[in-house]
Design a protein around this motif. Sequence first.
Motif, PDB file in Angstrom:
ATOM      1  N   LEU A   1      36.164  30.150  17.172  1.00 61.32           N
ATOM      2  CA  LEU A   1      36.253  31.511  17.715  1.00 61.32           C
ATOM      3  C   LEU A   1      36.465  32.572  16.639  1.00 61.32           C
ATOM      4  O   LEU A   1      36.866  33.702  16.948  1.00 61.32           O
ATOM      5  CB  LEU A   1      37.367  31.620  18.764  1.00 61.32           C
ATOM      6  N   SER A   2      36.185  32.224  15.372  1.00 56.80           N
ATOM      7  CA  SER A   2      36.345  33.229  14.315  1.00 56.80           C
ATOM      8  C   SER A   2      35.273  34.310  14.414  1.00 56.80           C
ATOM      9  O   SER A   2      35.450  35.412  13.891  1.00 56.80           O
ATOM     10  CB  SER A   2      36.317  32.571  12.933  1.00 56.80           C
ATOM     11  N   HIS A   3      34.165  34.015  15.074  1.00 56.43           N
ATOM     12  CA  HIS A   3      33.140  35.024  15.348  1.00 56.43           C
ATOM     13  C   HIS A   3      33.350  35.531  16.778  1.00 56.43           C
ATOM     14  O   HIS A   3      33.389  34.745  17.725  1.00 56.43           O
ATOM     15  CB  HIS A   3      31.751  34.426  15.194  1.00 56.43           C
ATOM     16  N   SER A   4      33.471  36.823  16.941  1.00 61.98           N
ATOM     17  CA  SER A   4      33.806  37.392  18.251  1.00 61.98           C
ATOM     18  C   SER A   4      32.755  37.099  19.315  1.00 61.98           C
ATOM     19  O   SER A   4      33.078  37.021  20.507  1.00 61.98           O
ATOM     20  CB  SER A   4      34.011  38.904  18.131  1.00 61.98           C
ATOM     21  N   ASP A   5      31.491  36.899  18.908  1.00 56.42           N
ATOM     22  CA  ASP A   5      30.455  36.577  19.894  1.00 56.42           C
ATOM     23  C   ASP A   5      30.747  35.264  20.603  1.00 56.42           C
ATOM     24  O   ASP A   5      30.413  35.088  21.785  1.00 56.42           O
ATOM     25  CB  ASP A   5      29.080  36.503  19.229  1.00 56.42           C
ATOM     26  N   ASP A   6      31.360  34.320  19.904  1.00 54.94           N
ATOM     27  CA  ASP A   6      31.688  33.031  20.522  1.00 54.94           C
ATOM     28  C   ASP A   6      32.716  33.206  21.636  1.00 54.94           C
ATOM     29  O   ASP A   6      32.677  32.500  22.655  1.00 54.94           O
ATOM     30  CB  ASP A   6      32.226  32.067  19.469  1.00 54.94           C
ATOM     31  N   GLN A   7      33.622  34.129  21.448  1.00 50.86           N
ATOM     32  CA  GLN A   7      34.616  34.406  22.478  1.00 50.86           C
ATOM     33  C   GLN A   7      33.945  34.928  23.750  1.00 50.86           C
ATOM     34  O   GLN A   7      34.258  34.497  24.867  1.00 50.86           O
ATOM     35  CB  GLN A   7      35.627  35.425  21.955  1.00 50.86           C
ATOM     36  N   LYS A   8      32.984  35.824  23.583  1.00 55.32           N
ATOM     37  CA  LYS A   8      32.311  36.431  24.732  1.00 55.32           C
ATOM     38  C   LYS A   8      31.505  35.408  25.524  1.00 55.32           C
ATOM     39  O   LYS A   8      31.508  35.422  26.760  1.00 55.32           O
ATOM     40  CB  LYS A   8      31.395  37.561  24.250  1.00 55.32           C
ATOM     41  N   VAL A   9      30.804  34.525  24.820  1.00 54.71           N
ATOM     42  CA  VAL A   9      29.987  33.515  25.506  1.00 54.71           C
ATOM     43  C   VAL A   9      30.876  32.555  26.292  1.00 54.71           C
ATOM     44  O   VAL A   9      30.565  32.197  27.436  1.00 54.71           O
ATOM     45  CB  VAL A   9      29.117  32.750  24.488  1.00 54.71           C
ATOM     46  N   MET A  10      31.982  32.128  25.705  1.00 59.03           N
ATOM     47  CA  MET A  10      32.879  31.215  26.410  1.00 59.03           C
ATOM     48  C   MET A  10      33.462  31.857  27.665  1.00 59.03           C
ATOM     49  O   MET A  10      33.548  31.211  28.721  1.00 59.03           O
ATOM     50  CB  MET A  10      34.003  30.771  25.473  1.00 59.03           C
ATOM     51  N   ILE A  11      33.835  33.105  27.568  1.00 62.03           N
ATOM     52  CA  ILE A  11      34.394  33.806  28.734  1.00 62.03           C
ATOM     53  C   ILE A  11      33.359  33.903  29.844  1.00 62.03           C
ATOM     54  O   ILE A  11      33.647  33.654  31.023  1.00 62.03           O
ATOM     55  CB  ILE A  11      34.909  35.199  28.325  1.00 62.03           C
ATOM     56  N   ASP A  12      32.131  34.218  29.477  1.00 65.24           N
ATOM     57  CA  ASP A  12      31.067  34.300  30.477  1.00 65.24           C
ATOM     58  C   ASP A  12      30.792  32.920  31.089  1.00 65.24           C
ATOM     59  O   ASP A  12      30.534  32.806  32.292  1.00 65.24           O
ATOM     60  CB  ASP A  12      29.793  34.866  29.855  1.00 65.24           C
ATOM     61  N   GLY A  13      30.852  31.875  30.282  1.00 65.66           N
ATOM     62  CA  GLY A  13      30.651  30.522  30.792  1.00 65.66           C
ATOM     63  C   GLY A  13      31.707  30.123  31.802  1.00 65.66           C
ATOM     64  O   GLY A  13      31.413  29.435  32.791  1.00 65.66           O
ATOM     65  N   ILE A  14      32.942  30.542  31.561  1.00 62.31           N
ATOM     66  CA  ILE A  14      34.022  30.269  32.520  1.00 62.31           C
ATOM     67  C   ILE A  14      33.753  30.990  33.838  1.00 62.31           C
ATOM     68  O   ILE A  14      33.899  30.410  34.925  1.00 62.31           O
ATOM     69  CB  ILE A  14      35.380  30.692  31.931  1.00 62.31           C
ATOM     70  N   ARG A  15      33.339  32.235  33.756  1.00 56.31           N
ATOM     71  CA  ARG A  15      33.070  33.001  34.982  1.00 56.31           C
ATOM     72  C   ARG A  15      31.956  32.351  35.805  1.00 56.31           C
ATOM     73  O   ARG A  15      32.070  32.219  37.033  1.00 56.31           O
ATOM     74  CB  ARG A  15      32.701  34.442  34.633  1.00 56.31           C
ATOM     75  N   GLN A  16      30.879  31.972  35.153  1.00 53.32           N
ATOM     76  CA  GLN A  16      29.784  31.333  35.880  1.00 53.32           C
ATOM     77  C   GLN A  16      30.206  29.972  36.431  1.00 53.32           C
ATOM     78  O   GLN A  16      29.807  29.588  37.538  1.00 53.32           O
ATOM     79  CB  GLN A  16      28.563  31.168  34.968  1.00 53.32           C
ATOM     80  N   GLY A  17      31.016  29.252  35.667  1.00 50.35           N
ATOM     81  CA  GLY A  17      31.509  27.965  36.140  1.00 50.35           C
ATOM     82  C   GLY A  17      32.369  28.100  37.377  1.00 50.35           C
ATOM     83  O   GLY A  17      32.281  27.305  38.321  1.00 50.35           O
ATOM     84  N   ARG A  18      33.204  29.117  37.381  1.00 53.07           N
ATOM     85  CA  ARG A  18      34.020  29.385  38.567  1.00 53.07           C
ATOM     86  C   ARG A  18      33.147  29.659  39.788  1.00 53.07           C
ATOM     87  O   ARG A  18      33.438  29.194  40.898  1.00 53.07           O
ATOM     88  CB  ARG A  18      34.921  30.602  38.311  1.00 53.07           C
ATOM     89  N   GLU A  19      32.078  30.399  39.588  1.00 51.57           N
ATOM     90  CA  GLU A  19      31.193  30.724  40.700  1.00 51.57           C
ATOM     91  C   GLU A  19      30.605  29.446  41.306  1.00 51.57           C
ATOM     92  O   GLU A  19      30.500  29.317  42.535  1.00 51.57           O
ATOM     93  CB  GLU A  19      30.072  31.648  40.221  1.00 51.57           C
ATOM     94  N   ILE A  20      30.234  28.515  40.452  1.00 55.09           N
ATOM     95  CA  ILE A  20      29.695  27.239  40.943  1.00 55.09           C
ATOM     96  C   ILE A  20      30.750  26.490  41.744  1.00 55.09           C
ATOM     97  O   ILE A  20      30.487  25.991  42.853  1.00 55.09           O
ATOM     98  CB  ILE A  20      29.201  26.375  39.770  1.00 55.09           C
ATOM     99  N   LEU A  21      31.974  26.413  41.219  1.00 54.85           N
ATOM    100  CA  LEU A  21      33.034  25.649  41.883  1.00 54.85           C
ATOM    101  C   LEU A  21      33.577  26.343  43.116  1.00 54.85           C
ATOM    102  O   LEU A  21      34.308  25.731  43.906  1.00 54.85           O
ATOM    103  CB  LEU A  21      34.174  25.358  40.895  1.00 54.85           C
ATOM    104  N   GLN A  22      33.229  27.614  43.311  1.00 52.08           N
ATOM    105  CA  GLN A  22      33.656  28.337  44.510  1.00 52.08           C
ATOM    106  C   GLN A  22      32.529  28.459  45.536  1.00 52.08           C
ATOM    107  O   GLN A  22      32.651  29.189  46.523  1.00 52.08           O
ATOM    108  CB  GLN A  22      34.167  29.725  44.113  1.00 52.08           C
ATOM    109  N   SER A  23      31.437  27.709  45.334  1.00 50.95           N
ATOM    110  CA  SER A  23      30.330  27.732  46.281  1.00 50.95           C
ATOM    111  C   SER A  23      30.724  26.989  47.557  1.00 50.95           C
ATOM    112  O   SER A  23      31.724  26.257  47.607  1.00 50.95           O
ATOM    113  CB  SER A  23      29.077  27.115  45.654  1.00 50.95           C
ATOM    114  N   LYS A  24      29.920  27.151  48.598  1.00 52.62           N
ATOM    115  CA  LYS A  24      30.284  26.650  49.932  1.00 52.62           C
ATOM    116  C   LYS A  24      30.496  25.139  49.968  1.00 52.62           C
ATOM    117  O   LYS A  24      31.350  24.632  50.698  1.00 52.62           O
ATOM    118  CB  LYS A  24      29.203  27.049  50.938  1.00 52.62           C
ATOM    119  N   GLY A  25      29.706  24.422  49.189  1.00 55.08           N
ATOM    120  CA  GLY A  25      29.817  22.972  49.231  1.00 55.08           C
ATOM    121  C   GLY A  25      31.173  22.444  48.816  1.00 55.08           C
ATOM    122  O   GLY A  25      31.574  21.332  49.213  1.00 55.08           O
ATOM    123  N   PHE A  26      31.907  23.218  48.027  1.00 51.74           N
ATOM    124  CA  PHE A  26      33.204  22.766  47.539  1.00 51.74           C
ATOM    125  C   PHE A  26      34.350  23.113  48.487  1.00 51.74           C
ATOM    126  O   PHE A  26      35.487  22.702  48.235  1.00 51.74           O
ATOM    127  CB  PHE A  26      33.489  23.361  46.153  1.00 51.74           C
TER     128      PHE A  26
END
Length: 540
Positions: A415-440
């Motif tokens: 995470l020494s490059h700030s772009d890596d921080q942004k991608v990981m945060i976005d990945g968490i948000r999208q992952g949450r969306e998947i785990l909060q879908s109706k099937g779960f």
Amino acid sequence: MSPIQSEQFDFIIVGAGSAGCALAARLTENSTFRVCLIEAGGKDSNPFIHIPFGLSLLSRFKNINWNYNTAAQPQLNNRKLYWPRGKTLGGSSAINAMCYVRGVPEDYDRWNNQGAEGWGWDAVLPYFKKSQDQQRGSDAYHGVDGPLCVDDLRYVNPISHTFVAAANEVGLPISSDFNGNEHEGLGLYQVTHKNGQRCSTAKGYLTLAQGRENFTLISRALVEKIIIKDKRAVGVALQINGRAHVLSANKEVILSSGTINSPQLLMLSGIGPKQHLSNKGIQLETDLPGVGQNLQDHLDAIVQYRCQSKETYAVSVGKLPRYMQAAVRYWHKRNDIFSSNIAEAGGFVKSQFADGLPDIQYHFLPAILLDHGRQTAFGYGYGLHVCNLYPKSRGTISLASADPAQPVVIDPQYLSHSDDQKVMIDGIRQGREILQSKGFIQYRGEEVLPGIDMQTDEQLLTFLRENAQTIYHPIGTCKMGADIDEMAVVDNQLNVRGIERLRVVDASVMPSLVGGNTNAATIMIAERAADFIKAHYRQD
């Protein structure tokens, strides 16, 4: 350990891991080559290596693992991260999660553009196919009759199917083959299994070499340095049971010791950054400033839920009858729960910062994971591992001392490059969306990590700093490159610059990370290196 019948060989390969076993099998196909393979660990006799579900316990066996730790990471609250690497026959292919993933064609075309000329997709695809025995049969992307068995899982947890089905709700495709023409989306991983058991390179490749008279295996031996005379590698010095030995190589010494140990051995032998070696009191053989540089790895964070259902894998008294039933079925038919690699499903998606290719990978586990499995997690749950496929952060491997028995300093600079921080945060948000879908809904309990209170970018970055870990894909510390690149350690045929008859053949030569798990690409590199070597000595 095989007795050393001869002190002289044509080829000495250091490291019986993903690359070393493959290389030994291919070189010994030529009956005139005398090949010696040296491994620091012992036999792959632990039964949990071979039972796929045993993956959940492997991190607890210190005798099959180098058990490395990184230097304190400034961007991760100065935590020192645990880095498991295989120390047994098969190396990390004996302890990994067995997911078979190559990345995308653009990854290898990027290598070519970065100076690894001749390593584009069209050049490497035949070697992926050559290595593979694809259960589904051969096609434009897959081969059969290779040593590495790639199978569909014999058992998949119902919640893993729910994860894949969630793609329809969140607007993602479903991929039936992450190594075919549809990389993006969610799906089930294919795995390196044979008849419901792990197919490490020890099982797939090394067994071929062990049946040949021109092959010698030396295990539980620590190679201390490469012996160099007149800018030429002529052998290795090693310790076996506390006794010093010297083995001679008439043709080549080949390092297949991995992203950590290959640069270490080069530097211990006087090959590396001049000033660093001088500081450690090591006599310089050739100044190669790129040795130990360019370290890259996939950082991982888990979105973890408790589960209201008892479908998931769990440490629970209530689950014991099911596990007993599964054990009987596995014993007789090599199927049911114990044939699962646990990381059954996953996928590849684009963050909002992606440059045309999926830059996030998911591994879905129908279980709770604590500390790489080193701690027992009680109760039912499921988690989604999130990693940034193309990090911009770069780290180093450096010597702590000139003592070969001392581990190196591993500094990934996560995470020494700030772009890596942004991608990981976005990945968490999208992952949450998947785990909060109706099937779960039927399964979903409390979100344990990051926790429902962690919502803003700042809060999620705090979560990453406190919790992110490696997902075990270090590469790049002996990178391939063009002659004009002073940081290139090896050329496009994997010869070490400035020293004759010395090659590096493992994940350390990758110039940049591929978009996925790295084991398949490492085996491909060994397959290709074997052909380079055979062609060279046909000309001599």
